[in-house]
Scaffold this active site. Structure first.
Site, PDB file in Angstrom:
ATOM      1  N   ASP A 298      59.006 -83.284 -48.205  1.00 14.72           N
ATOM      2  CA  ASP A 298      57.774 -82.504 -48.523  1.00 14.72           C
ATOM      3  C   ASP A 298      56.783 -83.564 -48.643  1.00 14.72           C
ATOM      4  O   ASP A 298      56.946 -84.630 -48.887  1.00 14.72           O
ATOM      5  CB  ASP A 298      58.008 -81.506 -49.291  1.00 14.72           C
ATOM      6  CG  ASP A 298      56.953 -80.360 -49.096  1.00 14.72           C
ATOM      7  OD1 ASP A 298      55.829 -80.728 -48.413  1.00 14.72           O
ATOM      8  OD2 ASP A 298      56.895 -79.164 -49.634  1.00 14.72           O
TER       9      ASP A 298
HETATM   10  C1  BGC Z   1      54.014 -77.994 -48.307  1.00 13.93           C
HETATM   11  C2  BGC Z   1      54.679 -77.819 -47.270  1.00 13.93           C
HETATM   12  C3  BGC Z   1      54.015 -78.237 -46.073  1.00 13.93           C
HETATM   13  C4  BGC Z   1      53.778 -79.497 -46.208  1.00 13.93           C
HETATM   14  C5  BGC Z   1      52.786 -80.069 -45.043  1.00 13.93           C
HETATM   15  C6  BGC Z   1      53.223 -79.419 -48.365  1.00 13.93           C
HETATM   16  O1  BGC Z   1      52.364 -79.208 -49.572  1.00 13.93           O
HETATM   17  O2  BGC Z   1      54.867 -77.764 -49.372  1.00 13.93           O
HETATM   18  O3  BGC Z   1      55.650 -76.562 -46.886  1.00 13.93           O
HETATM   19  O4  BGC Z   1      54.748 -78.077 -44.523  1.00 13.93           O
HETATM   20  O5  BGC Z   1      52.691 -79.503 -47.207  1.00 13.93           O
HETATM   21  O6  BGC Z   1      51.442 -79.435 -44.887  1.00 13.93           O
END
Ligand code: BGC
Length: 764
Positions: A298
């Site tokens: 993530d």
């Molecule tokens: C979120 C993810 C997301 C990623 C990219 C993160 O902060 O937890 O679910 O896919 O950002 O935007």
């Protein structure tokens, strides 16, 4: 020079293709295809330098939008420099054919090997045409409609250059304080698994190499939904049996349904930040489940291993995460900075790098990016396919299917279409922005049909709109934080005066769409701001109230549940919100949604969920205080999981089970009659639950193990069949082993998890 080397790659790949083609003509099996892919990947890997390989493990945010804290290293100059060196495997938050083409051109035409980028985005509930938020869609229990919704999202996103979505989020959660429940399928692993499969099928289609399908991501692996106290980015400590029985099933289903990528998460699991969890990523996902795709971190979550206090610096974080099986570093700058040296120093084996890069290249091959890196960059498609009329029709259909009727005393709904004086009250009734919800990608602000607009399309009644109170004073531009109004009551009198003379008052109250989603945990689950005050003030002058809730999570509305005769849960329904609600209110659509998450009476009951375990003192056996309860509140929820009414009524009868006794390997056939005994045609979600009465570890009092969405004409009866096998009757023990135990079971069938219609059988 660059072109010449690209040609070398190309001819090398052609050679493999020719050899492999002759193999496929002999044996056209899946295995063969997979071997061909392995060949392609291996041949390309053999051409790559260590730096280029590590580059593939690097995912950069684009230059336009951000969805996380900006790291210092991420300046444009560095990013362009890395892109040109071939040190970037993919980009996120880049959308639109022109932008994507621009990035892809650098990767394909300016780097030594010309390896195309994978382009990811959070396409969560649509691209430009927005469907309801995922929790709302889940309330439909309509797998076909959910698959179609994901399909449309893929068609629009791929027409805008995107070939990878960071969805579906398959995190099970029992805590509505956690803002991200809006993004998942609710509290139940069985329903969550079915929905995960439907969404993946919708995004990926039958053939990933087609230009209108995109790779999906099962996220967040794992246990993010069990974050302590519902507080975002918090710690998670759960037992192995809870992990296996509650958290992992939708992820396992995702792997079985060939999801191409997994994303890990921001939480720790029992002390291990999960981007560094070998147990989850290598042992379970890539080992037990034989997952062939790749794992993306993530946003900077590999970096955060340091902040957790599990690694002392980036070098150690990169070592832990790569060894644990995190294949790609999202906007973390840890792999790109450390991995080459870690390999050169002999700390990380190059085979780990080869494995990770192999997985990433494999998905790129499957997407067909090596055949045509610009296949998602067609201007004509972008113009034609995005926002087309059929997508709006489908979004409207999905929105209607997502509405849950919680309460309808004296059949206040549906509203009469003529001769009525209707007051419509609430800031959200006239809001074209909030219903778009969190994660709105390419949809422009203020493009939802508001409820006021939707109701205005019905001309037979007199409709008067008053805001009452402002829900919010403003929203910050960058972080989309909602500043709730807690002081300005000036509109209340006007609302009361309008409500006084109305036949029916429709009040649209709830949360703004940006009050749920990532980083939106709440400690109160009431109506934010002055809305409760407004509701009670209007109720004093007119009790004929239909409350339309807009919410990204279950709310705790005890007062409303007791006093307000009709309540609809409408979540954030996306682009077509107003049309959907108006059609439901006026009875042109009969609601059939069922809650995918329990609604608590108050926050103190949380976590509250239907599949809880029995306790040693679950009932008040002796009439004294010493049993598992609260002294100030009931144990039962406000509205249980699976609950949802219709304008018609359904009767359940004749629950039959073929025999009272079965062998462990047998199939248990169950059937029940469901009759539409009311005044409207309608649909019902028929639900089957089991209870394993005695187990080697304590078993839940109910577990959903089957459901069917049934359409019944007025007066019609249908016989519905279910089957139970080992897969539904077994469970995981605390060693993570799936076991099935003989003994007595109960089954329950009905229209909600609190159904009492019951039968028994014994497994021998
Ligand atoms: C979120 C993810 C997301 C990623 C990219 C993160 O902060 O937890 O679910 O896919 O950002 O935007």
């Amino acid at each position: 020079m660059i072109f010449r080397i690209n040609k070398i790659v190309l001819s090398c790949l052609c050679l493999i293709l020719v050899t492999s083609f002759s193999c496929t003509t002999k044996d056209n099996s899946k295995l063969n295809k997979s071997n061909i892919l392995d060949h392609k990947v291996d041949s390309l890997l053999a051409l790559m330098t260590l730096e280029e390989k590590v580059g593939q493990m690097n995912l950069y945010n684009g230059f336009w939008e951000v969805t996380g804290p900006m790291p210092q290293e991420g300046d444009s100059k560095t990013k362009y420099d890395h892109l040109r060196k071939g040190w970037v495997g993919g980009m996120l938050n880049v959308k639109g054919v022109d932008n994507v083409r621009k990035m892809q051109q650098i990767a394909v035409e300016e780097t030594r090997l010309g390896i195309p980028l994978i382009i990811g985005y959070d396409v969560i509930h649509g691209y430009k045409t927005l469907s309801p938020i995922p929790l709302a869609e889940s309330a439909s229990w309509d797998l076909e409609a959910i698959e179609k919704s994901a399909r449309i999202a893929a068609v629009e996103a791929s027409a805008a250059g995107i070939n990878w979505t960071f969805a579906p989020m398959v995190d099970i959660s029992r805590d509505p304080r956690w803002g991200r429940v809006m993004e998942g399928a609710g509290e139940d692993p069985y329903l969550g698994s079915k929905i995960a499969a439907a969404r993946i099928k919708g995004f990926q289609g039958e053939d990933l190499s087609r230009p209108n399908t995109i790779a999906a991501t099962a996220k967040h692996f794992a246990a993010y939904g069990f974050t302590e106290a519902g507080r975002e980015y918090n710690t998670v400590d759960i037992s192995t049996s809870k992990l296996y029985n509650m958290v992992l099933p939708p992820f396992k289903t995702a792997a079985e349904n060939d999801v191409k990528t997994f994303m890990n998460s921001f939480n720790d699991l029992n002390g291990e930040p999960v981007s560094g969890s070998k147990y989850l990523q290598r042992d379970i996902l890539k080992g037990e489940w034989n997952f062939k795709g790749f794992v993306v971190s993530d946003w900077a979550s590999i970096n955060e291993i340091i902040y957790w206090g599990r690694a002392k610096n980036k070098k150690e974080a990169a070592e832990i995460a790569s060894k644990a099986g995190s294949d790609m570093d999202m906007e973390g700058y840890v792999y790109i900075k450390e991995l080459v040296n870690l390999v050169k120093e002999g700390i990380v084996d190059e085979r780990i790098i080869n494995e990770a890069v192999g997985r990433i290249l494999r998905v790129k091959f499957e997407l067909g990016l090596f055949d045509d890196p610009y296949k998602y960059c067609n201007k004509e498609n972008e113009r034609k396919l995005i926002g087309q009329a059929s997508h709006h029709e489908a979004a409207l259909d999905m929105a209607k299917k997502s509405v849950v009727l919680l309460k309808n005393d004296n059949n206040l709904l549906p509203l009469k279409k003529e001769g009525q004086n209707i007051a419509l009250i609430g800031h959200l009734a006239n809001d074209k922005n909030s219903p778009l919800g969190s994660w709105r990608i390419a949809s422009d602000d203020n493009t939802a049909i508001s409820i006021l607009e939707g109701m205005n399309a019905y001309k037979g009644n007199k409709l008067t709109y008053k805001k009452g109170v402002n829900l919010y004073e403003g929203i910050t531009a960058f972080a989309q934080e909602v500043k709730i109004n807690t002081t300005d009551r000036t509109g209340i009198t006007e609302a009361i005066n309008t409500a006084k003379d109305a036949d029916v008052v429709v009040m649209v109250l709830g949360e703004h769409g940006f009050q749920s989603g990532e980083a939106r945990s709440r400690t109160q689950l009431d109506l934010p701001g002055l809305q409760q005050e407004l509701l009670e003030a209007v109720y004093k002058v007119n009790k004929n109230i239909v409350l339309v809730l807009q919410n990204g999570r279950p709310l705790a509305l005890e007062w409303a549940a007791e006093h307000i005769p009709a309540i609809l849960v409408s979540w954030q329904l996306g682009t077509q919100t107003g049309n959907a609600i108006a059609q439901v209110l006026y009875g042109d659509y009969n609601p059939s949604g069922k809650l995918p998450m329990t609604f608590p009476r108050n926050v103190g009951q949380i976590p509250i969920y239907y599949n809880y375990k029995n306790t040693g003192r679950a009932t008040n056996r002796e009439g004294n205080v010493f049993w598992s309860h609260y002294i100030d509140q009931e144990n039962t929820p406000l509205f249980p999981f699976g609950h949802g009414l219709s304008y018609t009524n359904f009767d359940y009868s004749d629950l039959t089970i073929e025999s009272q006794s079965y062998s462990i390997n047998g199939t248990i056939n169950i059937s029940v009659s469901v009759s539409n005994v009311g005044d409207y045609d309608g649909k019902e979600v028929v639900q089957l639950y089991i209870r394993d009465l005695v187990g080697s570890i304590v078993r839940p009092v109910k577990e959903l193990k089957g459901f069917e969405l049934v359409s019944l004409k007025k007066g019609e009866t249908k016989r519905i069949d279910f089957k139970l096998t080992k897969a539904e009757l077994g469970f995981y023990n605390n060693n993570g082993e799936f076991i099935i135990e003989s003994g007595d079971f109960e089954i329950f069938v009905g229209g909600s998890s609190d159904t009492k219609l019951k039968e028994n059988f014994t497994l021998k």
